[in-house]
Design an enzyme around this catalytic site. Sequence first.
Site, PDB file in Angstrom:
ATOM      1  N   GLY A  96       0.821  -1.209   0.000  1.00 27.99           N
ATOM      2  CA  GLY A  96       0.000   0.000   0.000  1.00 27.99           C
ATOM      3  C   GLY A  96       0.854   1.258   0.000  1.00 27.99           C
ATOM      4  CD  GLU A 103       6.893  -3.099   2.438  1.00 30.32           C
ATOM      5  OE1 GLU A 103       6.621  -2.110   3.110  1.00 30.32           O
ATOM      6  OE2 GLU A 103       6.026  -3.736   1.804  1.00 30.32           O
TER       7      GLU A 103
HETATM    8  C1  5RP Z   1       4.095  -0.507   2.516  1.00 30.85           C
HETATM    9  C2  5RP Z   1       3.401  -1.625   3.200  1.00 30.85           C
HETATM   10  C3  5RP Z   1       2.865  -1.381   4.553  1.00 30.85           C
HETATM   11  O1  5RP Z   1       3.348  -2.347   5.424  1.00 30.85           O
HETATM   12  C4  5RP Z   1       1.376  -1.458   4.516  1.00 30.85           C
HETATM   13  O2  5RP Z   1       0.903  -0.580   3.522  1.00 30.85           O
HETATM   14  C5  5RP Z   1       0.754  -1.106   5.861  1.00 30.85           C
HETATM   15  O3  5RP Z   1       0.833   0.262   6.068  1.00 30.85           O
HETATM   16  P1  5RP Z   1       0.251   0.967   7.345  1.00 30.85           P
HETATM   17  O4  5RP Z   1       1.059   0.499   8.515  1.00 30.85           O
HETATM   18  O5  5RP Z   1       0.445   2.434   7.051  1.00 30.85           O
HETATM   19  O6  5RP Z   1      -1.198   0.612   7.477  1.00 30.85           O
HETATM   20  O7  5RP Z   1       3.275  -2.707   2.703  1.00 30.85           O
HETATM   21  O8  5RP Z   1       4.450  -0.837   1.221  1.00 30.85           O
END
Ligand code: 5RP
Length: 219
Positions: A96, A103
């Site tokens: 997201g 990652e």
């Molecule tokens: C970023 C990610 C994050 O881990 C994921 O979007 C969760 O984000 P948040 O802690 O802001 O809810 O995969 O690429």
Amino acid sequence: MSQKTLKQLAAEKALTYISKGERLGVGTGSTVDCLIALLPEVRHHIDVVVSSSERSTEQLLELGFKVLPMTDVESLTLYIDGADEINDKLQMIKGGGAALTREKIVAAHADRFICIADQSKYVDVLGKFPLPVEVIPMALGHVQRELNKLGDARVREGVITDNGNPIIDVFGLKITDPIALETHINQIVGVVTNGIFAHRPADVLVLATDNGVQVIEAK
Ligand code: 5RP
């Protein structure tokens, strides 16, 4: 409790997992932001830090941590990151925040992956959250056409990853076999990474809920 409070509680619990001599991978996102802010408390335990994004690296540098490139580190003892969705097998959708490729690379180096999340992320079936796919720019049209066979594939406007690539988000999926779909999408020419983390799920989920923080181990 607000989502922000729950993220903070998950981060506080995750901090207790960081022990002496840790070679730590740090993920990306608002939940991880809470963790990063707490890391100075356990600085004496941390031997090595690697980060999964420029965003997290900047925050870590500001706090005085030396952040090593992944290529300088053979393995990590622990990776802590958030998720957009996670199921009971601790398979996830991530990306997201558009950091999915780094990652996945950092996760691949880690002996243990702890996912920190608030209760809204825990789902029966992955796919309500649009699945991010990082794509080599010249393959954008081809990959979008292929992904449109699976769901509604839309290029994420105004976003380029730390690796210089666009992201396509696939809406309307119901991912009943995450391992198979992760493999399938990776076979599309021009795909760098997709945001299903099923081949390498988390080992532990620290889930903050209104009834307290639950720790769920992979089955
Ligand atoms: C970023 C990610 C994050 O881990 C994921 O979007 C969760 O984000 P948040 O802690 O802001 O809810 O995969 O690429």
